[in-house]
Design a protein around this motif. Sequence first.
Motif, mmCIF file in Angstrom:
data_model
loop_
_atom_site.group_PDB
_atom_site.id
_atom_site.type_symbol
_atom_site.label_atom_id
_atom_site.label_comp_id
_atom_site.label_asym_id
_atom_site.label_seq_id
_atom_site.Cartn_x
_atom_site.Cartn_y
_atom_site.Cartn_z
ATOM 1 N N HIS A 263 6.509 13.935 -8.477
ATOM 2 C CA HIS A 263 5.506 14.671 -9.171
ATOM 3 C C HIS A 263 5.238 13.831 -10.637
ATOM 4 O O HIS A 263 4.882 14.749 -11.448
ATOM 5 C CB HIS A 263 6.061 15.909 -9.432
ATOM 6 C CG HIS A 263 6.392 16.732 -8.148
ATOM 7 N ND1 HIS A 263 5.458 17.421 -7.419
ATOM 8 C CD2 HIS A 263 7.429 17.027 -7.589
ATOM 9 C CE1 HIS A 263 5.965 18.135 -6.227
ATOM 10 N NE2 HIS A 263 7.201 17.929 -6.179
ATOM 11 N N GLY A 264 5.387 12.709 -10.455
ATOM 12 C CA GLY A 264 5.103 12.065 -11.678
ATOM 13 C C GLY A 264 5.748 10.572 -12.116
ATOM 14 O O GLY A 264 5.236 9.526 -11.931
ATOM 15 N N PRO A 265 6.942 10.606 -12.343
ATOM 16 C CA PRO A 265 7.860 9.471 -12.692
ATOM 17 C C PRO A 265 7.730 8.025 -11.695
ATOM 18 O O PRO A 265 7.848 6.970 -12.087
ATOM 19 C CB PRO A 265 9.178 9.867 -13.157
ATOM 20 C CG PRO A 265 9.243 11.287 -12.187
ATOM 21 C CD PRO A 265 7.992 11.826 -12.368
ATOM 22 N N ILE A 266 7.436 8.613 -10.500
ATOM 23 C CA ILE A 266 7.234 7.215 -9.476
ATOM 24 C C ILE A 266 6.313 6.347 -9.760
ATOM 25 O O ILE A 266 6.558 5.317 -9.447
ATOM 26 C CB ILE A 266 6.910 7.989 -7.905
ATOM 27 C CG1 ILE A 266 7.442 7.100 -6.960
ATOM 28 C CG2 ILE A 266 5.550 8.726 -7.830
ATOM 29 C CD1 ILE A 266 7.717 7.621 -5.717
ATOM 30 N N ALA A 267 5.326 6.788 -10.517
ATOM 31 C CA ALA A 267 4.276 6.036 -11.067
ATOM 32 C C ALA A 267 4.815 4.833 -11.904
ATOM 33 O O ALA A 267 4.131 3.938 -12.060
ATOM 34 C CB ALA A 267 3.161 6.550 -11.741
ATOM 35 N N LEU A 268 5.922 5.187 -12.568
ATOM 36 C CA LEU A 268 6.647 4.385 -13.498
ATOM 37 C C LEU A 268 7.179 2.941 -12.812
ATOM 38 O O LEU A 268 7.671 1.980 -13.435
ATOM 39 C CB LEU A 268 7.439 4.769 -14.346
ATOM 40 C CG LEU A 268 7.022 5.921 -15.448
ATOM 41 C CD1 LEU A 268 8.253 6.547 -16.101
ATOM 42 C CD2 LEU A 268 5.995 5.306 -16.412
ATOM 43 N N ILE A 269 7.611 3.097 -11.450
ATOM 44 C CA ILE A 269 8.491 2.397 -10.654
ATOM 45 C C ILE A 269 7.837 1.122 -10.325
ATOM 46 O O ILE A 269 6.580 0.913 -9.810
ATOM 47 C CB ILE A 269 9.115 2.992 -9.556
ATOM 48 C CG1 ILE A 269 9.973 3.980 -10.201
ATOM 49 C CG2 ILE A 269 9.755 2.005 -8.803
ATOM 50 C CD1 ILE A 269 10.634 4.914 -9.088
ATOM 51 N N ASP A 270 8.256 -0.134 -11.035
ATOM 52 C CA ASP A 270 8.004 -1.305 -10.641
ATOM 53 C C ASP A 270 9.019 -2.488 -10.395
ATOM 54 O O ASP A 270 10.290 -1.770 -10.868
ATOM 55 C CB ASP A 270 6.703 -1.974 -11.594
ATOM 56 C CG ASP A 270 7.264 -2.038 -12.913
ATOM 57 O OD1 ASP A 270 8.742 -2.045 -13.161
ATOM 58 O OD2 ASP A 270 6.262 -2.326 -13.950
ATOM 59 N N ARG A 271 9.046 -3.612 -10.357
ATOM 60 C CA ARG A 271 10.367 -4.423 -10.173
ATOM 61 C C ARG A 271 11.141 -4.687 -11.737
ATOM 62 O O ARG A 271 12.169 -5.371 -11.493
ATOM 63 C CB ARG A 271 10.034 -5.947 -9.567
ATOM 64 C CG ARG A 271 8.954 -6.738 -10.235
ATOM 65 C CD ARG A 271 8.561 -8.017 -9.489
ATOM 66 N NE ARG A 271 7.603 -7.665 -8.417
ATOM 67 C CZ ARG A 271 7.508 -8.283 -7.179
ATOM 68 N NH1 ARG A 271 8.579 -8.973 -7.114
ATOM 69 N NH2 ARG A 271 6.709 -7.916 -6.519
#
Length: 368
Positions: A263-271
């Motif tokens: 619902h939101g924080p997944i957008a922050l995930i990168d390497r």
Amino acid sequence: EKGGFRHFMLKEIHEQPQAVLNTIRGRVVPETGEVRLPELGLDEAAVRALRRLSIIACGTSWHAGLVAKYWIEEWTGLPVEVELASEFRYRRPLLDGQVLAVAVSQSGETADTLAGLRMAKERGAPVVGICNVVGSTVTREAHGTLYTHAGPEIGVASTKAFTSQLAALYLLGLYLAQVRGDLDAAARREKIRALVAVPGILEGRLGAWQARCRELADRFYGCRDFLYLGRHLGFPLALEGALKLKEISYIHAEGYAAGEMKHGPIALIDREMPVTVVAPRDHVYEKVLSNMEEVRSRRGILIALGEEGDEALRQTADHVVEVPRPPDPALNPFLYAVPLQLLAYEIAVARGCDVDQPRNLAKSVTVE
Ligand code: M6R
């Protein structure tokens, strides 16, 4: 004065087995399953008449309250609200004589918590303080005080106060269940036996956890952001792990309920993003594992705290901190709190931070 430790915080982390033991001592009869808390000053008829609990606290003490909500609702069937004192004090106080107000504060001097306590009293609610400092304002104003016997906590980051608050709240929950007849003697015996095992488990693991967290700190001390995830009892632990990291290392960290990631924080995930996951093998384990898969498919760096011997976890995570399986999953918060504290501590040390006196923070927040 630091007992050979480099910082008060590290000393206090290592004092947790004793702090928890001291908080339990004299309050339980393991053979009969009886919990004795005369200091609450509650009469049994009033306990039986309760309809709800309202736990009022700030910061780490609020996180302890969040953990207790899961325990107490499970054991007693009573609804438990866990209030941020700074919010509670400016709302309409929906309390009366059948709501038990519980003010949780290490220092007993936190301004917002005191304001909440006073409001609860004005509404006629019985008020219990859970407090570490003898004679502090909370203890003088509450109707009864359940002391945590953690000993003085000097480090600004709360560590042993947290685990001893957990012990006190666990006992409070069992006591309510005992008086109200929600848990029979056999069930309470099991819960007490499990609690009594905690100090020994912590004692046996502190060294290995610290070494492991130092390795992780060497790798990740330069990161700018961390995400912490957990479900059920792991959720407040994720909040607490993130708070510890941000307050002493100045790394931006957010704790989230794992189910909220989409619902939101997944957008922050990168390497570049380490994601610390609290993943014991409890009834929500499979759900947490699938959240980890989602992080992995976005190339996030997964640091999992989970049970030793958990092969599936090793396959999924990049790094694992092993935590033993307690006799009852209800005890997981005690066990997962400590490596989360050590991870924050080692990262802060690696960054050269002033661990015991972080910038902008005071040990007790006596003004709003
Ligand atoms: O003394 P209190 O328990 O009332 O303090 C509440 C918070 O200020 C405190 O837990 C704070 O969040 C800690 N620095 C966290 O480590």
